[in-house]
Design a protein around this motif. Sequence first.
Motif, PDB file in Angstrom:
ATOM      1  N   GLN A   1     -20.842   6.223   4.867  1.00 51.79           N
ATOM      2  CA  GLN A   1     -20.112   5.347   3.955  1.00 51.79           C
ATOM      3  C   GLN A   1     -21.041   4.376   3.240  1.00 51.79           C
ATOM      4  N   GLN A   2     -21.998   3.826   3.972  1.00 52.75           N
ATOM      5  CA  GLN A   2     -22.962   2.910   3.354  1.00 52.75           C
ATOM      6  C   GLN A   2     -23.811   3.631   2.318  1.00 52.75           C
ATOM      7  N   LEU A   3     -24.248   4.869   2.685  1.00 54.41           N
ATOM      8  CA  LEU A   3     -25.039   5.647   1.734  1.00 54.41           C
ATOM      9  C   LEU A   3     -24.218   5.993   0.501  1.00 54.41           C
ATOM     10  N   LEU A   4     -22.945   6.345   0.710  1.00 57.81           N
ATOM     11  CA  LEU A   4     -22.074   6.669  -0.417  1.00 57.81           C
ATOM     12  C   LEU A   4     -21.849   5.449  -1.311  1.00 57.81           C
ATOM     13  N   LEU A   5     -21.663   4.268  -0.695  1.00 58.16           N
ATOM     14  CA  LEU A   5     -21.480   3.047  -1.468  1.00 58.16           C
ATOM     15  C   LEU A   5     -22.713   2.738  -2.302  1.00 58.16           C
ATOM     16  N   ASP A   6     -23.885   2.869  -1.664  1.00 57.35           N
ATOM     17  CA  ASP A   6     -25.132   2.627  -2.408  1.00 57.35           C
ATOM     18  C   ASP A   6     -25.280   3.627  -3.541  1.00 57.35           C
TER      19      ASP A   6
ATOM     20  N   ARG B   1     -22.831   5.247  -5.112  1.00 60.54           N
ATOM     21  CA  ARG B   1     -21.840   4.970  -6.139  1.00 60.54           C
ATOM     22  C   ARG B   1     -22.274   3.772  -7.009  1.00 60.54           C
ATOM     23  N   THR B   2     -22.793   2.734  -6.336  1.00 60.08           N
ATOM     24  CA  THR B   2     -23.268   1.559  -7.090  1.00 60.08           C
ATOM     25  C   THR B   2     -24.400   1.934  -8.036  1.00 60.08           C
ATOM     26  N   GLY B   3     -25.365   2.698  -7.536  1.00 60.92           N
ATOM     27  CA  GLY B   3     -26.493   3.106  -8.375  1.00 60.92           C
ATOM     28  C   GLY B   3     -26.056   3.988  -9.515  1.00 60.92           C
ATOM     29  N   VAL B   4     -25.119   4.938  -9.233  1.00 56.70           N
ATOM     30  CA  VAL B   4     -24.655   5.851 -10.273  1.00 56.70           C
ATOM     31  C   VAL B   4     -23.874   5.085 -11.342  1.00 56.70           C
ATOM     32  N   GLU B   5     -22.993   4.177 -10.910  1.00 64.59           N
ATOM     33  CA  GLU B   5     -22.210   3.414 -11.880  1.00 64.59           C
ATOM     34  C   GLU B   5     -23.103   2.532 -12.761  1.00 64.59           C
ATOM     35  N   PHE B   6     -24.106   1.919 -12.111  1.00 62.53           N
ATOM     36  CA  PHE B   6     -25.029   1.074 -12.879  1.00 62.53           C
ATOM     37  C   PHE B   6     -25.803   1.916 -13.888  1.00 62.53           C
ATOM     38  N   THR B   7     -26.262   3.074 -13.455  1.00 63.82           N
ATOM     39  CA  THR B   7     -27.041   3.933 -14.349  1.00 63.82           C
ATOM     40  C   THR B   7     -26.176   4.449 -15.486  1.00 63.82           C
ATOM     41  N   GLU B   8     -24.941   4.874 -15.191  1.00 64.56           N
ATOM     42  CA  GLU B   8     -24.049   5.352 -16.231  1.00 64.56           C
ATOM     43  C   GLU B   8     -23.750   4.241 -17.254  1.00 64.56           C
ATOM     44  N   HIS B   9     -23.502   3.018 -16.740  1.00 63.18           N
ATOM     45  CA  HIS B   9     -23.230   1.893 -17.639  1.00 63.18           C
ATOM     46  C   HIS B   9     -24.449   1.581 -18.496  1.00 63.18           C
ATOM     47  N   LEU B  10     -25.640   1.674 -17.877  1.00 65.72           N
ATOM     48  CA  LEU B  10     -26.874   1.414 -18.616  1.00 65.72           C
ATOM     49  C   LEU B  10     -27.049   2.428 -19.729  1.00 65.72           C
ATOM     50  N   LEU B  11     -26.816   3.699 -19.437  1.00 64.88           N
ATOM     51  CA  LEU B  11     -27.023   4.741 -20.433  1.00 64.88           C
ATOM     52  C   LEU B  11     -25.976   4.673 -21.545  1.00 64.88           C
TER      53      LEU B  11
ATOM     54  N   VAL C   1     -36.654  -0.676 -20.313  1.00 65.34           N
ATOM     55  CA  VAL C   1     -37.100  -1.737 -19.413  1.00 65.34           C
ATOM     56  C   VAL C   1     -36.601  -1.498 -17.997  1.00 65.34           C
ATOM     57  N   SER C   2     -35.345  -1.022 -17.868  1.00 63.61           N
ATOM     58  CA  SER C   2     -34.732  -0.829 -16.535  1.00 63.61           C
ATOM     59  C   SER C   2     -35.005   0.546 -15.927  1.00 63.61           C
ATOM     60  N   LYS C   3     -35.597   1.407 -16.728  1.00 63.59           N
ATOM     61  CA  LYS C   3     -35.782   2.790 -16.279  1.00 63.59           C
ATOM     62  C   LYS C   3     -36.550   2.884 -14.973  1.00 63.59           C
ATOM     63  N   GLY C   4     -37.602   2.145 -14.845  1.00 66.65           N
ATOM     64  CA  GLY C   4     -38.433   2.242 -13.643  1.00 66.65           C
ATOM     65  C   GLY C   4     -37.689   1.842 -12.386  1.00 66.65           C
ATOM     66  N   VAL C   5     -36.967   0.726 -12.433  1.00 57.85           N
ATOM     67  CA  VAL C   5     -36.240   0.235 -11.255  1.00 57.85           C
ATOM     68  C   VAL C   5     -35.097   1.185 -10.902  1.00 57.85           C
ATOM     69  N   VAL C   6     -34.375   1.609 -11.961  1.00 62.76           N
ATOM     70  CA  VAL C   6     -33.236   2.499 -11.715  1.00 62.76           C
ATOM     71  C   VAL C   6     -33.711   3.836 -11.158  1.00 62.76           C
ATOM     72  N   SER C   7     -34.743   4.383 -11.728  1.00 61.17           N
ATOM     73  CA  SER C   7     -35.266   5.674 -11.241  1.00 61.17           C
ATOM     74  C   SER C   7     -35.749   5.568  -9.804  1.00 61.17           C
TER      75      SER C   7
ATOM     76  N   LEU D   1     -32.575   5.376  -7.522  1.00 57.64           N
ATOM     77  CA  LEU D   1     -31.888   6.663  -7.372  1.00 57.64           C
ATOM     78  C   LEU D   1     -32.743   7.660  -6.588  1.00 57.64           C
ATOM     79  N   THR D   2     -34.046   7.639  -6.841  1.00 59.31           N
ATOM     80  CA  THR D   2     -34.940   8.560  -6.111  1.00 59.31           C
ATOM     81  C   THR D   2     -34.935   8.247  -4.622  1.00 59.31           C
ATOM     82  N   LYS D   3     -34.950   6.944  -4.312  1.00 52.96           N
ATOM     83  CA  LYS D   3     -34.932   6.549  -2.908  1.00 52.96           C
ATOM     84  C   LYS D   3     -33.621   6.951  -2.243  1.00 52.96           C
ATOM     85  N   LEU D   4     -32.486   6.772  -2.964  1.00 47.87           N
ATOM     86  CA  LEU D   4     -31.188   7.152  -2.409  1.00 47.87           C
ATOM     87  C   LEU D   4     -31.085   8.666  -2.243  1.00 47.87           C
ATOM     88  N   ASN D   5     -31.618   9.397  -3.177  1.00 49.07           N
ATOM     89  CA  ASN D   5     -31.554  10.866  -3.081  1.00 49.07           C
ATOM     90  C   ASN D   5     -32.436  11.421  -1.962  1.00 49.07           C
TER      91      ASN D   5
END
Length: 425
Positions: A162-167, A169-179, A189-195, A198-202
């Motif tokens: 559940q914690q992994l799914l929440l993290d 979902r948060t990362g995916v929603e943030f990335t979708e909103h950013l794009l 500017v945010s590409k490096g942090v977001v990538s 997401l890479t760490k979560l994956n």
Amino acid sequence: WCLLLPRRQKKTASHAVTELENTKDCSQAGKPLLCPSHPTEELQLFCEQCDQPVCRDCVLGRHRQHPCDFTANVIHRHGDALRELLKSSQQHMDTLEDVLSQVDEMGSAVRSRAEAVAAEICLFARGYVKAIEEHRDRLLKQLEDLKVQKENLLHLQKAQLQQLLLDMRTGVEFTEHLLMSGSDVEILVSKGVVSSRLTKLNSVAYSTHPSVDDRIQFSPHERAGQCCGYEVFGAILNKVVDPARCTLHGEDLHSARQNQLSGFTLLCKDTTGERMGRGGEAVRVTITHKDKRDCAVKPTVCDNGDGTYCISYSPEEPGLYAVCVCVKGQHVQGSPFTLMVKHKFREHRGVFHCCTFCSSGGQKAARCACGGTMPGGYQGCGHGHKGHPGCHHWSCCGQVKESSECLCGPPSDTSQRSLLRTVAL
């Protein structure tokens, strides 16, 4: 006594019965006893042959030729015999009374013993019931502990997922909103942090299956040791054999000899890869010839009771065989596999020697399979000749290992038969 026998018997039909009290009165009165056949005659004589008192008329009549004597002369002898018989009867009476007393005592002893054994049975049954109840409570406690343990592991896995799914979902929603809403500069500017996020979560590892299973079994026939001094049965089994994790071991796993007893070992493991530690699994083994459909080997499966099973077999035909080892109807690791059965071990027909010169006693006709010859007309190998293996070898095939298998096939031509003759020399 005459009253106890039927009146129709010839021996007692004519006997006169007199009450003992009447005879006692007569003797006390001094009255003589009269003959029943001659009422006027007194019984003063005794017939030895007929064993009865008689009168004078009886002696002159039907007892004429019988030995007779006066009663006074024979009373001592017959009285003594009667007293001896009486004494013996009295002894038997004493014995019977003693036996009857013993029978009564034994009856009392049997009743007392039966009551004592009944008390023992009741005590045993109460103890056994108590032991079974305690064993039941212990099994239920084990079951509850096992259930809690599995539930805790599932809860922990659920919380992590559940914690992994929440993290995620948060990362995916943030990335979708950013794009969708961010400007080009904001995205870059945010590409490096977001990538990186997401890479760490994956890269987070997680199991795609529940961390535990529901395999909990109760075996009523399993020995469970002792409880309150009584042997009890029944155990909870949470280790279930997994055919895919069972392994095969042994030197004779893929090769065997014709008509030679061979075998291998099956090691059963549970779903976690741990050794089962107990037997009783349904193991089925088939060994069939690949080229001869009607040729099969009947294996023997021996349950060692510790999670291992010894499979032994003795193939009668050489060639390739297909071996299938199944547990609960499923193939184990490495099954099916191929088994190569070689021809039976070929014994050496020659001599294990240093040279033919020594083994044959210096005969020139003796030859050796190593191909060496010896100067002076010798057809076999000798000391220092060219081609000598430099060590002891078999004269039939040239093998240098004494325990090796002979490389020569069965003798078929004249040269081989000649070789055997020379080697034999």
